[in-house]
Scaffold this active site. Structure first.
Site, PDB file in Angstrom:
ATOM      1  N   ARG A 137       0.865  -1.182   0.000  1.00 35.15           N
ATOM      2  CA  ARG A 137       0.000   0.000   0.000  1.00 35.15           C
ATOM      3  C   ARG A 137       0.899   1.228   0.000  1.00 35.15           C
ATOM      4  NH1 ARG A 137      -3.376  -2.817  -1.561  1.00 35.15           N
ATOM      5  NH2 ARG A 137      -5.432  -3.285  -0.721  1.00 35.15           N
TER       6      ARG A 137
ATOM      7  N   HIS B 136      -0.890  -0.226  -9.780  1.00 38.45           N
ATOM      8  CA  HIS B 136      -1.659  -1.171  -8.949  1.00 38.45           C
ATOM      9  C   HIS B 136      -2.179  -2.348  -9.795  1.00 38.45           C
ATOM     10  CE1 HIS B 136      -3.729  -1.249  -4.814  1.00 38.45           C
ATOM     11  NE2 HIS B 136      -3.659  -2.477  -5.284  1.00 38.45           N
TER      12      HIS B 136
ATOM     13  N   GLU C 180      -2.620   7.479  -4.963  1.00 37.58           N
ATOM     14  CA  GLU C 180      -2.978   6.824  -6.237  1.00 37.58           C
ATOM     15  C   GLU C 180      -4.448   6.971  -6.605  1.00 37.58           C
ATOM     16  OE1 GLU C 180      -1.893   2.692  -5.168  1.00 37.58           O
ATOM     17  OE2 GLU C 180      -4.002   2.181  -5.444  1.00 37.58           O
TER      18      GLU C 180
HETATM   19  P1  NAI Z   1      -1.328 -11.268   5.128  1.00 38.07           P
HETATM   20  O1  NAI Z   1      -2.306 -10.776   6.129  1.00 38.07           O
HETATM   21  O2  NAI Z   1      -1.334 -12.729   4.747  1.00 38.07           O
HETATM   22  O3  NAI Z   1       0.163 -10.922   5.602  1.00 38.07           O
HETATM   23  C1  NAI Z   1       0.541  -9.668   6.102  1.00 38.07           C
HETATM   24  C2  NAI Z   1       1.703  -9.901   7.074  1.00 38.07           C
HETATM   25  O4  NAI Z   1       2.202  -8.624   7.477  1.00 38.07           O
HETATM   26  C3  NAI Z   1       1.299 -10.663   8.351  1.00 38.07           C
HETATM   27  O5  NAI Z   1       2.165 -11.755   8.560  1.00 38.07           O
HETATM   28  C4  NAI Z   1       1.435  -9.607   9.446  1.00 38.07           C
HETATM   29  O6  NAI Z   1       1.825 -10.156  10.711  1.00 38.07           O
HETATM   30  C5  NAI Z   1       2.534  -8.728   8.850  1.00 38.07           C
HETATM   31  N1  NAI Z   1       2.632  -7.399   9.477  1.00 38.07           N
HETATM   32  C6  NAI Z   1       1.643  -6.625   9.999  1.00 38.07           C
HETATM   33  N2  NAI Z   1       2.171  -5.495  10.525  1.00 38.07           N
HETATM   34  C7  NAI Z   1       3.514  -5.561  10.315  1.00 38.07           C
HETATM   35  C8  NAI Z   1       4.589  -4.709  10.632  1.00 38.07           C
HETATM   36  N3  NAI Z   1       4.400  -3.547  11.290  1.00 38.07           N
HETATM   37  N4  NAI Z   1       5.841  -5.096  10.278  1.00 38.07           N
HETATM   38  C9  NAI Z   1       6.051  -6.257   9.641  1.00 38.07           C
HETATM   39  N5  NAI Z   1       5.064  -7.123   9.323  1.00 38.07           N
HETATM   40  C10 NAI Z   1       3.812  -6.769   9.648  1.00 38.07           C
HETATM   41  O7  NAI Z   1      -1.527 -10.357   3.833  1.00 38.07           O
HETATM   42  P2  NAI Z   1      -1.107 -10.673   2.328  1.00 38.07           P
HETATM   43  O8  NAI Z   1      -2.207 -11.389   1.637  1.00 38.07           O
HETATM   44  O9  NAI Z   1       0.251 -11.250   2.296  1.00 38.07           O
HETATM   45  O10 NAI Z   1      -1.094  -9.186   1.712  1.00 38.07           O
HETATM   46  C11 NAI Z   1      -0.182  -8.208   2.181  1.00 38.07           C
HETATM   47  C12 NAI Z   1      -0.596  -6.844   1.656  1.00 38.07           C
HETATM   48  O11 NAI Z   1      -0.430  -6.799   0.240  1.00 38.07           O
HETATM   49  C13 NAI Z   1      -2.094  -6.508   1.837  1.00 38.07           C
HETATM   50  O12 NAI Z   1      -2.341  -5.979   3.129  1.00 38.07           O
HETATM   51  C14 NAI Z   1      -2.342  -5.496   0.754  1.00 38.07           C
HETATM   52  O13 NAI Z   1      -2.144  -4.200   1.296  1.00 38.07           O
HETATM   53  C15 NAI Z   1      -1.275  -5.788  -0.271  1.00 38.07           C
HETATM   54  N6  NAI Z   1      -1.833  -6.245  -1.548  1.00 38.07           N
HETATM   55  C16 NAI Z   1      -1.514  -5.570  -2.694  1.00 38.07           C
HETATM   56  C17 NAI Z   1      -2.025  -5.962  -3.928  1.00 38.07           C
HETATM   57  C18 NAI Z   1      -1.658  -5.283  -5.214  1.00 38.07           C
HETATM   58  O14 NAI Z   1      -2.320  -5.512  -6.243  1.00 38.07           O
HETATM   59  N7  NAI Z   1      -0.631  -4.466  -5.267  1.00 38.07           N
HETATM   60  C19 NAI Z   1      -2.994  -7.073  -3.989  1.00 38.07           C
HETATM   61  C20 NAI Z   1      -3.202  -7.765  -2.742  1.00 38.07           C
HETATM   62  C21 NAI Z   1      -2.661  -7.339  -1.559  1.00 38.07           C
END
Ligand code: NAI
Length: 334
Positions: free
Chosen positions: A234, A295, A263
């Site tokens: 993000r 994105h 964005e």
């Molecule tokens: P997820 O929930 O499986 O993993 C996120 C991880 O980040 C978790 O292990 C959590 O403990 C960790 N986390 C939370 N706060 C943190 C911090 N302060 N420092 C380090 N780690 C921290 O989520 P997933 O599916 O892996 O997605 C991650 C992010 O990717 C989403 O939140 C979304 O913002 C982004 N995303 C972007 C897309 C795109 O098209 N560019 C599409 C899908 C997701």
């Protein structure tokens, strides 16, 4: 159920209607982005379907509630654009698509890293103009380099798997250890250590009050001189003006972005015939070592199919049980 779909693109229409082939729900597809000015267009719907740059602040949610909406079905994983306490107060359920294809985002992350490192974006243009000189296209071997993965959830884990295949040394920072990552040789370290040691830092954590501007001037100062920063998570996780300064000074060696803090006014639209009004963004595009996609990391056949399937499953469950399959609750903010 009657569902108003905001920020619709032709592909949303196609994939959602394919999942709804039996016509059990009635979709109204709108091009408009959801905001206080457009929320009333949902009049008569029990649900709205929204995407990453739709606004779901308290004002918008209040209008939606007045118009009869009881469910917000996000067709994305992140929910940073929703005022969850306001939704709870108004009795609006919020659902999301927690997982579709983590491979889509992870593979795009690698596409950005490889393209930026080997300057594929520049080589593509040169070769088309008959310029086969290599000067300026020098990259580095990924093999043996240290990559810092911030957030080892679903996407971070796939990124780790792929990079392990390249022979990278992997560091990670996350409050929760991922066993698959550990079995791949990922070493968990503090954020400071990760920044200091990594040749590439890639962000895969959600946007929360904790992670907003996590990569600020101080973090950039800690990074190895010449390191690459990659953000497919993000936009607001990085402080873009601070990153601009680090690029200008040469301290940051490369920047690959699929997301950008502001964005919402740019991405997903064809603005090619207009002036870009965002000077920070326009300045970013002037650097040879910056690569930006709009994105699109999620944008694969498999991911769109998964998103549509889970969105419909959320709506089905809400209609049946009064509770979506993948509810986002205010507790998740804690
Ligand atoms: P997820 O929930 O499986 O993993 C996120 C991880 O980040 C978790 O292990 C959590 O403990 C960790 N986390 C939370 N706060 C943190 C911090 N302060 N420092 C380090 N780690 C921290 O989520 P997933 O599916 O892996 O997605 C991650 C992010 O990717 C989403 O939140 C979304 O913002 C982004 N995303 C972007 C897309 C795109 O098209 N560019 C599409 C899908 C997701």
């Amino acid at each position: 159920m009657h569902v108003t779909v905001f920020s619709t693109k032709p592909y949303d229409h196609r994939f959602l209607e394919a999942e709804n082939a039996d016509g059990r729900h009635r979709f109204t597809f709108l091009d408009a982005r959801l905001s206080e000015g457009t929320a009333r267009l949902a009049a008569g719907s029990e649900a709205v379907c929204a995407f990453v740059n739709d606004e779901l602040n308290a004002g918008v949610l209040e209008v939606l509630r007045r118009e009869g909406v009881r469910l917000v079905a996000l067709r994305c994983a992140g929910f940073n654009n929703v005022d969850l306490p306001a939704a709870r107060r108004l009795g609006i359920s919020v659902a999301r698509v927690p997982a579709y294809s983590p491979h889509a985002v992870a593979e795009h992350t690698l596409a950005l890293i490889l393209a930026l490192n080997r300057k594929i974006h520049r080589a593509y243009n040169r070769v088309r103009e008959g310029n086969f000189a290599l000067e300026g296209l020098l990259g580095f071997d990924l093999h043996g380099k240290t990559v810092g993965i911030v957030g080892t959830g679903k996407i971070g884990e796939v990124v780790a798997r792929i990079l392990a295949g390249f022979g990278c040394r992997l560091l990670a920072h996350d409050a929760y250890r991922n066993e698959v990552c550990e079995s791949l040789g990922v070493r968990y370290v503090t954020m400071e250590e990760l920044l200091e040691q990594s040749h590439i830092v890639t962000l895969h954590c959600p946007l929360t009050p904790d992670t907003r501007h996590m990569i600020d001037a101080a973090a950039l100062e800690r990074m190895r001189p010449g390191a690459m920063l990659v953000n497919t998570s993000r936009g607001a996780i990085i402080d873009t003006p601070a990153v601009l300064r680090a690029l200008k000074s040469g301290r940051l060696g490369g920047l690959a972005l699929d997301v950008y803090e502001e964005e919402a006014d740019l991405f997903f639209e064809d603005l090619s015939a207009r002036a870009i009004k965002d000077d920070v963004f326009a300045r970013l595009l002037t650097f040879p070592n910056v690569l930006v996609t709009g994105h699109q990391a999620f944008f694969t056949e498999e991911a769109l199919h998964g998103i549509a399937g889970t969105t419909l499953a959320n709506i089905d469950a809400f209609e049946r049980d009064g509770q979506p399959l993948h509810a986002v609750s205010v507790e998740r903010l804690a």
